[in-house]
Design an enzyme around this catalytic site. Structure first.
Site, PDB file in Angstrom:
ATOM      1  CE  LYS A 192      -4.782  15.407 -12.011  1.00 57.82           C
ATOM      2  NZ  LYS A 192      -3.500  15.966 -11.584  1.00 57.82           N
ATOM      3  CB  THR A 196     -13.261  10.451   0.599  1.00 61.44           C
ATOM      4  OG1 THR A 196     -13.709   9.926  -0.639  1.00 61.44           O
ATOM      5  CG2 THR A 196     -14.428  10.942   1.436  1.00 61.44           C
TER       6      THR A 196
HETATM    7  N1  LIG Z   1      -4.516  17.757  -2.115  1.00 60.04           N
HETATM    8  C1  LIG Z   1      -4.762  18.342  -3.290  1.00 60.04           C
HETATM    9  O1  LIG Z   1      -4.271  19.448  -3.576  1.00 60.04           O
HETATM   10  C2  LIG Z   1      -5.686  17.674  -4.290  1.00 60.04           C
HETATM   11  C3  LIG Z   1      -5.817  18.205  -5.574  1.00 60.04           C
HETATM   12  C4  LIG Z   1      -6.742  17.640  -6.475  1.00 60.04           C
HETATM   13  C5  LIG Z   1      -7.493  16.537  -6.072  1.00 60.04           C
HETATM   14  N2  LIG Z   1      -7.311  15.998  -4.830  1.00 60.04           N
HETATM   15  C6  LIG Z   1      -8.126  14.847  -4.424  1.00 60.04           C
HETATM   16  O2  LIG Z   1      -9.000  15.289  -3.381  1.00 60.04           O
HETATM   17  C7  LIG Z   1      -9.219  14.213  -2.464  1.00 60.04           C
HETATM   18  C8  LIG Z   1      -8.905  14.701  -1.054  1.00 60.04           C
HETATM   19  O3  LIG Z   1      -7.530  15.041  -0.984  1.00 60.04           O
HETATM   20  P1  LIG Z   1      -6.885  15.481   0.413  1.00 60.04           P
HETATM   21  O4  LIG Z   1      -5.514  15.923   0.107  1.00 60.04           O
HETATM   22  O5  LIG Z   1      -7.822  16.397   1.124  1.00 60.04           O
HETATM   23  O6  LIG Z   1      -6.873  14.060   1.184  1.00 60.04           O
HETATM   24  P2  LIG Z   1      -6.708  13.821   2.749  1.00 60.04           P
HETATM   25  O7  LIG Z   1      -6.023  14.978   3.379  1.00 60.04           O
HETATM   26  O8  LIG Z   1      -6.161  12.451   2.895  1.00 60.04           O
HETATM   27  O9  LIG Z   1      -8.218  13.827   3.312  1.00 60.04           O
HETATM   28  C9  LIG Z   1      -9.138  12.804   3.088  1.00 60.04           C
HETATM   29  C10 LIG Z   1     -10.299  12.971   4.040  1.00 60.04           C
HETATM   30  O10 LIG Z   1     -11.291  11.982   3.723  1.00 60.04           O
HETATM   31  C11 LIG Z   1     -11.737  11.398   4.936  1.00 60.04           C
HETATM   32  N3  LIG Z   1     -12.286  10.068   4.707  1.00 60.04           N
HETATM   33  C12 LIG Z   1     -11.658   8.919   4.436  1.00 60.04           C
HETATM   34  N4  LIG Z   1     -12.546   7.914   4.292  1.00 60.04           N
HETATM   35  C13 LIG Z   1     -13.776   8.459   4.496  1.00 60.04           C
HETATM   36  C14 LIG Z   1     -15.075   7.946   4.506  1.00 60.04           C
HETATM   37  N5  LIG Z   1     -15.333   6.664   4.279  1.00 60.04           N
HETATM   38  N6  LIG Z   1     -16.108   8.804   4.769  1.00 60.04           N
HETATM   39  C15 LIG Z   1     -15.887  10.119   5.004  1.00 60.04           C
HETATM   40  N7  LIG Z   1     -14.644  10.668   5.001  1.00 60.04           N
HETATM   41  C16 LIG Z   1     -13.606   9.844   4.753  1.00 60.04           C
HETATM   42  C17 LIG Z   1     -10.499  11.365   5.815  1.00 60.04           C
HETATM   43  O11 LIG Z   1     -10.877  11.185   7.154  1.00 60.04           O
HETATM   44  P3  LIG Z   1      -9.789  10.824   8.298  1.00 60.04           P
HETATM   45  O12 LIG Z   1      -9.018  12.094   8.512  1.00 60.04           O
HETATM   46  O13 LIG Z   1     -10.642  10.455   9.447  1.00 60.04           O
HETATM   47  O14 LIG Z   1      -8.952   9.705   7.759  1.00 60.04           O
HETATM   48  C18 LIG Z   1      -9.939  12.761   5.509  1.00 60.04           C
HETATM   49  O15 LIG Z   1     -10.615  13.717   6.298  1.00 60.04           O
HETATM   50  C19 LIG Z   1      -8.338  13.053  -2.914  1.00 60.04           C
HETATM   51  O16 LIG Z   1      -9.128  12.133  -3.597  1.00 60.04           O
HETATM   52  C20 LIG Z   1      -7.320  13.695  -3.842  1.00 60.04           C
HETATM   53  O17 LIG Z   1      -6.898  12.808  -4.856  1.00 60.04           O
HETATM   54  C21 LIG Z   1      -6.438  16.547  -3.934  1.00 60.04           C
END
Ligand SMILES: NC(=O)c1ccc[n+]([C@@H]2O[C@H](COP(=O)([O-])OP(=O)(O)OC[C@H]3O[C@@H](n4cnc5c(N)ncnc54)[C@H](OP(=O)(O)O)[C@@H]3O)[C@@H](O)[C@H]2O)c1
Length: 339
Positions: A224, A96
């Protein structure tokens, strides 16, 4: 064969990449690791999928894009607490959004899983940054693994090197280029771009987030280095202990001046651990060619551990995209069950 009931929190970029990855790697997990990964539940903010059998989300991911609510197995309003009692054992995968002020929603998810003795693999940083000590203690009390390679530079091995490869050595310092976005912008500025143009390019290439504030103000690097230091060296830092510098005030002149002096300006996450006193910081520092991170350019990341007995060890590279983050989650999961 061991079976893991995966409960996936978040179906965004990383969550969806994780679903695809465990489908692609299903046979490898079974054949090479004796591990059958079954997706049992998956949640978004406004609901989720749940099945007491294994969910097959391939059709959702491939055919219907992000409009999960049109799928017959979608349950609007479903929340983690509604399904916790349905599994004897589970594995929580936390993807999330990161909130570094409250740690939520990940903090609640991870706490609930650890209390049930479920192992956790996290890509989100918020919960761990806000309450590292509490979550580590909870994991230990319950004998549950808590892994977060996905939150600590993902495909770049940081925790595994510090915890396993350097066991027995004293880590006297850590220096890392831990955020691809800031390194990319600084590299482009060396080549003559303005900060704004370099940032725009990073966004158009999908390297920087649409809201890049966490990266360019140094918070992402701070999170980090905090997590790596706390996990590997045993510090108990919170974000307010880390002095912080970002790159938003850097001009092309600053960057090129360093280059003329034969140095490269880098945003480093640093731990200095001398004579039993540890401090952490995020600093813009001109480093010379003898520094192990001098040649780390573009969106690349790297980390150097300085030790008392093993010298300095540098690891660099690793993709930064959602699939690579999903792969870091999978690595943690395989290692949890291997142990
Ligand atoms: N993107 C990367 O390459 C990357 C790399 C390293 C770490 N991260 C970390 O990984 C995490 C996810 O990144 P992302 O890029 O996938 O983010 P994202 O695209 O914004 O996806 C977040 C997901 O979490 C869901 N969500 C929000 N609140 C929730 C809740 N209370 N219960 C259940 N689900 C919930 C959202 O649902 P809705 O769609 O309904 O809003 C969405 O499906 C982040 O914390 C980020 O910092 C990301």
């Amino acid at each position: 064969m061991r079976t893991a009931n995966v409960i996936l929190m978040g179906l965004g970029n990383v969550g969806r990449a994780f679903v695809r990855l465990i489908q692609d790697k299903k046979e490898v997990c079974k054949e090479s690791y004796g591990l059958d990964l079954r997706l049992s539940a998956a949640f978004k903010k406004d609901g989720g999928f749940f099945s007491d059998k294994s969910l097959d989300l391939a059709d959702v991911l491939e055919l219907k894009g992000n409009d999960f609510s049109r799928h017959p197995d979608w349950k609007p309003g479903l929340r983690l607490e509604d399904v916790l009692g349905c599994f004897k054992s589970g594995l929580l995968v936390e993807c999330t959004p990161t909130d570094i002020k409250t740690g939520e929603p990940g903090l609640g998810h991870i706490t609930a899983a650890l209390k049930r003795k479920w192992p956790v693999a996290a890509a989100s940083k918020g919960a761990l940054v806000v309450n590292f000590k509490g979550l580590k203690a909870l994991a230990q009390q319950n004998g549950a693994a808590l892994k977060f390679s996905g939150a600590t530079a993902a495909a770049l091995p940081t925790l595994d090197v510090g915890l396993y490869s350097l066991a027995g050595a004293e880590i006297t310092a850590i220096e890392g280029i831990l955020t691809g976005t800031t390194n990319y912008i600084l590299t482009r500025m060396e080549e003559g771009f303005s900060f704004e143009d370099a940032l725009k390019e990073a966004q158009s290439r999908g390297i920087a987030e649409p809201d890049p504030a966490l990266d360019i103000e140094g918070w992402d690097t701070a999170c980090k280095i905090l997590l790596i230091s706390n996990a590997v060296v045993g510090t108990e830092f919170s974000l307010r202990d880390i002095s912080l510098e970002g790159i938003s005030g850097v001009s092309p002149t600053d960057v090129q001046k360093s280059r003329k002096e034969g140095k490269a300006l880098k945003l480093l996450g640093r731990l200095i651990n001398e004579r039993g006193r540890a401090r952490a910081e995020v600093r813009l520092i001109p480093i010379g060619p003898s520094h192990p991170l001098f040649n780390v350019s573009g969106a690349n990341k790297a980390i150097t551990f300085f030790t008392d007995t093993m010298g300095s060890i540098t690891v660099s590279g690793g993709k930064s995209d959602p699939r690579a983050t999903a792969a870091a989650l999978l690595k943690d999961i395989i290692n949890i069950y291997r142990n």
